[in-house]
Design a protein around this motif. Structure first.
Motif, PDB file in Angstrom:
ATOM      1  N   SER A   6       0.516   6.477 -12.027  1.00 21.61           N
ATOM      2  CA  SER A   6      -0.958   6.358 -11.596  1.00 21.61           C
ATOM      3  C   SER A   6      -1.269   7.663 -11.678  1.00 21.61           C
ATOM      4  O   SER A   6      -2.523   7.914 -12.128  1.00 21.61           O
TER       5      SER A   6
ATOM      6  N   ALA B 227       0.880  -1.352   0.045  1.00 18.19           N
ATOM      7  CA  ALA B 227      -0.094   0.128   0.218  1.00 18.19           C
ATOM      8  C   ALA B 227       0.832   1.243  -0.153  1.00 18.19           C
ATOM      9  O   ALA B 227       0.289   2.319   0.055  1.00 18.19           O
TER      10      ALA B 227
ATOM     11  N   ALA C 196      -5.685   6.121  -6.339  1.00 19.64           N
ATOM     12  CA  ALA C 196      -4.409   6.114  -5.519  1.00 19.64           C
ATOM     13  C   ALA C 196      -3.980   4.768  -5.170  1.00 19.64           C
ATOM     14  O   ALA C 196      -2.986   4.362  -5.140  1.00 19.64           O
ATOM     15  N   GLU C 197      -5.091   3.595  -5.407  1.00 16.87           N
ATOM     16  CA  GLU C 197      -4.737   2.218  -5.033  1.00 16.87           C
ATOM     17  C   GLU C 197      -4.374   1.509  -6.296  1.00 16.87           C
ATOM     18  O   GLU C 197      -4.003   0.329  -6.123  1.00 16.87           O
TER      19      GLU C 197
ATOM     20  N   HIS D 255       1.308   8.188  -4.145  1.00 19.07           N
ATOM     21  CA  HIS D 255       0.277   8.901  -5.276  1.00 19.07           C
ATOM     22  C   HIS D 255      -0.276  10.031  -4.581  1.00 19.07           C
ATOM     23  O   HIS D 255      -0.520  11.096  -5.229  1.00 19.07           O
ATOM     24  N   ARG D 256      -0.916   9.880  -3.407  1.00 17.06           N
ATOM     25  CA  ARG D 256      -1.525  11.134  -2.903  1.00 17.06           C
ATOM     26  C   ARG D 256      -0.624  12.263  -2.560  1.00 17.06           C
ATOM     27  O   ARG D 256      -1.182  13.341  -2.818  1.00 17.06           O
TER      28      ARG D 256
ATOM     29  N   GLU E  49      -0.928  -0.523  -5.740  1.00 20.70           N
ATOM     30  CA  GLU E  49      -1.166  -1.819  -5.009  1.00 20.70           C
ATOM     31  C   GLU E  49      -1.662  -2.651  -5.709  1.00 20.70           C
ATOM     32  O   GLU E  49      -1.266  -3.722  -5.790  1.00 20.70           O
TER      33      GLU E  49
ATOM     34  N   GLY F 249       0.362   3.942  -2.857  1.00 22.67           N
ATOM     35  CA  GLY F 249      -0.999   4.903  -2.679  1.00 22.67           C
ATOM     36  C   GLY F 249      -0.684   6.138  -1.981  1.00 22.67           C
ATOM     37  O   GLY F 249      -1.094   7.132  -2.146  1.00 22.67           O
TER      38      GLY F 249
ATOM     39  N   ALA G  82       3.789   5.822  -8.510  1.00 23.36           N
ATOM     40  CA  ALA G  82       2.888   7.079  -8.324  1.00 23.36           C
ATOM     41  C   ALA G  82       2.792   7.908  -9.309  1.00 23.36           C
ATOM     42  O   ALA G  82       1.741   8.374  -9.743  1.00 23.36           O
TER      43      ALA G  82
END
Length: 458
Positions: free
Chosen positions: A403, A311, A410-411, A317-318, A414, A314, A400
Motif C-alpha cells: 500500500s 484494521a 492507509a486503509e 502502513h502508518r 483493510e 493500516g 503495508a
C-alpha cells in the motif's frame, strides 16, 4: 497411538465404513456411547472383516450427527474447537483443503482459489461477474454515505444493498449460496468509488453481467495476472478481467503494472481464509442461526473492522510511512515502545517463524522497483526489533509495503482483507449450513448477584 486395525476407513457394500473409534470421533462421543446408539436402534453395525470389532455406515453416522448435534472437541488450551475442512494451520504453514495455500496463491488467481475453497474443484480461468441491479443498488447506498466514511463502512452498506436486491437470498441450498457469492464479491468491488476520479463507462469495476455467473477467461501464469488485453464482456462488464484488476483503481490512482497487479492478486488469494479468526467465527455463528449469506458476510465485516484484526494493516502502513519520513526504523520503534504500543506488523500467535503469507508477498514485492524503499523500511523494522526479541513479519507488514509503495491510503490493506475474506466466510457458511442449526450457542457462566434480589428503588 492408533491401532492399525482402527486406522483406516473401510469400504463396504453400502458405502464407506467407519470403525468404532472413527464413529465415536465423528459423533464426538465415547466408544461406549456408540454401542448405546446401536442398542437403541439409532445405528446399525456390521462385523469387521476377520471378526475384529464392528463397522458403521458413514452416511448413517453423519445423519445421526446432524440429528443429535455432535459435540465439538476442545483445543489444547481448553477452548472449544470447531470441526472444519476448509483450512489447516500446522508447522508454520497453512493449507486450503489440504493444499499448500501459498502454492495455490502463487499459481492461481483469487477467483480460482476461491472456487477451490468452496467446492474442492479447480476451475481454471473462472471470473466472477456482478448483476447490474445489485451494483446499482449498492452504488446508490454507498453514494449516500458521508464523504469521510471508510471503505469498510462502504462495504457493509454495499452488502445490505446487494442483499435487498436479491429476492433469492434466503435460499440456502449449495448452488444458490455459490451463485450469490460469485456475484456478491465483484458487486462489493464495483460499489467502491475510484481513487482520484469518478466512475465512468468502461471503467474497471463497472456493472457486470446480469445473473452473477462465473465467466471464464485465460488462466494466469504462475505469479502473474490475467491478460490485460482481454476484451470486456457484453453489456460493459469486465467479466474477463480478474478481480485484482477491477479492485486496483479503487485503491490507488497510480496506473498498475503487471508485477503490482500480480502481487495484489496473490494477496487476495492468500487472505481468503485463516482458520477460525474472530470474523470467521462471527460468520459461522450467523450461519448457525441460518442467516442468509449476505448477513453472514455482514457479521464478518462487523468484526473485521477492529484494530486487532482487519484494521491492523493500516497501523503498519502508518508506521512504514513514518519510517520512510524519518529515515530509519529506530526512532519510530522507540516511540511505539515508549508509548506502550506494540510495533505493528510483527508476530503472529499461530506461527513461530515468519508468516508464510508475508514471506510470499515479500518475494513478489522484491520484483517491483517502486516497492524497494518501503520493503527496505519493513526489513529495517524487523531488524531493529530483533535486537531485543525475535518477532517475525506478518502479513499486515507485507500489505503495508504494497500500500505504501503503490500510493494507496492507509486503509487499503483493510479493503483488500475484507474483499478477500468474503470468500472465506462463504466457505465456512457452506460448512455450517450442513451442521445442526443453532449449535454454536455456548452457555453463559453467570457471575452476577444470586436471585432473588429486591426490586431496585424508584
Amino acid at each position: 497411538m492408533t491401532d492399525r486395525s482402527e486406522a483406516a476407513e473401510q469400504p463396504g457394500a453400502s458405502g464407506q465404513r467407519l470403525t468404532t473409534r472413527q464413529t465415536a470421533e465423528r459423533l464426538g462421543v465415547k466408544p461406549e456411547t456408540v454401542y448405546a446408539y446401536v442398542s437403541r436402534g439409532q445405528l446399525s453395525s456390521s462385523r469387521a472383516p476377520g471378526g475384529r470389532g464392528s463397522t458403521f455406515d458413514a452416511a448413517e453416522v453423519d445423519a445421526l450427527a446432524r440429528r443429535t448435534g455432535r459435540r465439538e472437541p476442545s483445543s489444547a488450551t481448553g477452548e472449544q474447537a470447531v470441526r472444519t475442512g476448509v483450512t489447516l494451520i500446522a508447522d508454520d504453514r497453512y493449507y486450503f483443503r489440504g493444499v499448500d495455500a501459498t502454492e495455490l496463491a502463487a499459481r492461481y488467481s483469487y477467483e480460482e482459489v476461491a472456487e477451490w475453497l468452496w467446492t474442492g474443484e479447480l476451475r481454471p480461468g473462472v471470473r466472477f461477474t456482478a448483476p447490474e441491479q445489485a451494483v446499482a443498488a449498492a452504488r446508490r447506498a454507498v453514494g449516500a454515505l458521508p464523504v469521510h466514511c471508510g471503505s469498510t463502512d462502504r462495504l457493509r452498506v454495499a452488502v445490505v444493498a446487494a442483499a435487498a436486491a436479491d429476492p433469492l437470498r434466503f435460499d440456502l441450498s449449495r448452488d444458490a449460496v455459490l451463485g450469490g457469492a460469485r456475484s456478491l464479491i465483484p458487486t462489493l468491488v464495483a460499489a467502491l468509488p475510484r481513487v482520484g476520479g469518478d466512475e465512468g463507462p468502461g471503467a474497471c469495476g463497472d456493472d457486470g453481467a446480469v445473473g452473477g455467473a462465473a465467466e471464464t477467461g485465460g488462466a494466469r501464469e504462475p505469479g502473474g495476472a490475467a491478460d490485460p488485453g482481454e476484451p470486456a464482456a457484453p453489456g460493459g462488464a469486465a467479466a474477463s478481467v480478474g478481480l485484482a484488476r477491477q479492485l486496483w483503481p479503487k485503491l490507488t490512482a497510480r496506473q498498475p503494472d503487471e508485477p503490482s497487479l500480480a502481487t495484489l492478486d496473490t494477496a487476495l488469494a492468500l487472505l481468503i481464509d485463516h482458520d477460525l479468526a474472530a470474523s470467521t467465527l462471527a460468520a459461522r455463528v450467523a450461519a448457525s442461526a441460518r442467516a442468509h449469506p449476505y448477513a453472514v458476510v455482514s457479521a464478518g465485516l462487523g468484526v473485521l473492522e477492529g484494530p486487532l484484526h482487519g484494521a491492523a494493516s493500516g497501523l503498519a502502513h502508518r508506521m512504514l510511512a513514518e519510517v520512510l519520513e524519518r529515515g530509519g526504523a529506530a526512532p519510530v520503534v522507540a516511540d511505539h515502545l515508549r508509548a506502550g504500543r506494540r510495533v505493528p506488523g510483527l508476530g503472529h500467535r499461530l506461527y513461530t517463524g515468519e508468516d508464510p503469507r508475508a514471506r510470499t508477498l515479500f518475494s513478489l514485492l522484491a520484483r517491483i522497483p517502486q516497492a524497494a524503499q518501503a520493503l527496505a523500511a519493513a526489513h529495517d523494522v524487523v531488524a531493529t526489533t530483533a535486537r531485543d526479541a525475535t518477532l517475525h513479519a506478518n502479513v499486515d507488514l507485507a500489505l503495508a509495503v504494497l500500500s505504501v509503495a503503490s500510493d494507496m491510503p492507509a486503509e487499503a490493506g483493510e479493503t483488500v482483507f475484507a474483499i478477500s475474506r468474503t470468500a472465506g466466510w462463504i466457505a465456512h457458511a457452506l460448512e455450517e449450513y450442513g451442521e445442526r442449526p443453532l449449535r454454536m450457542r455456548p452457555s453463559g457462566h453467570y457471575t452476577g448477584p444470586r436471585p432473588p434480589q429486591p426490586l431496585p428503588p424508584q
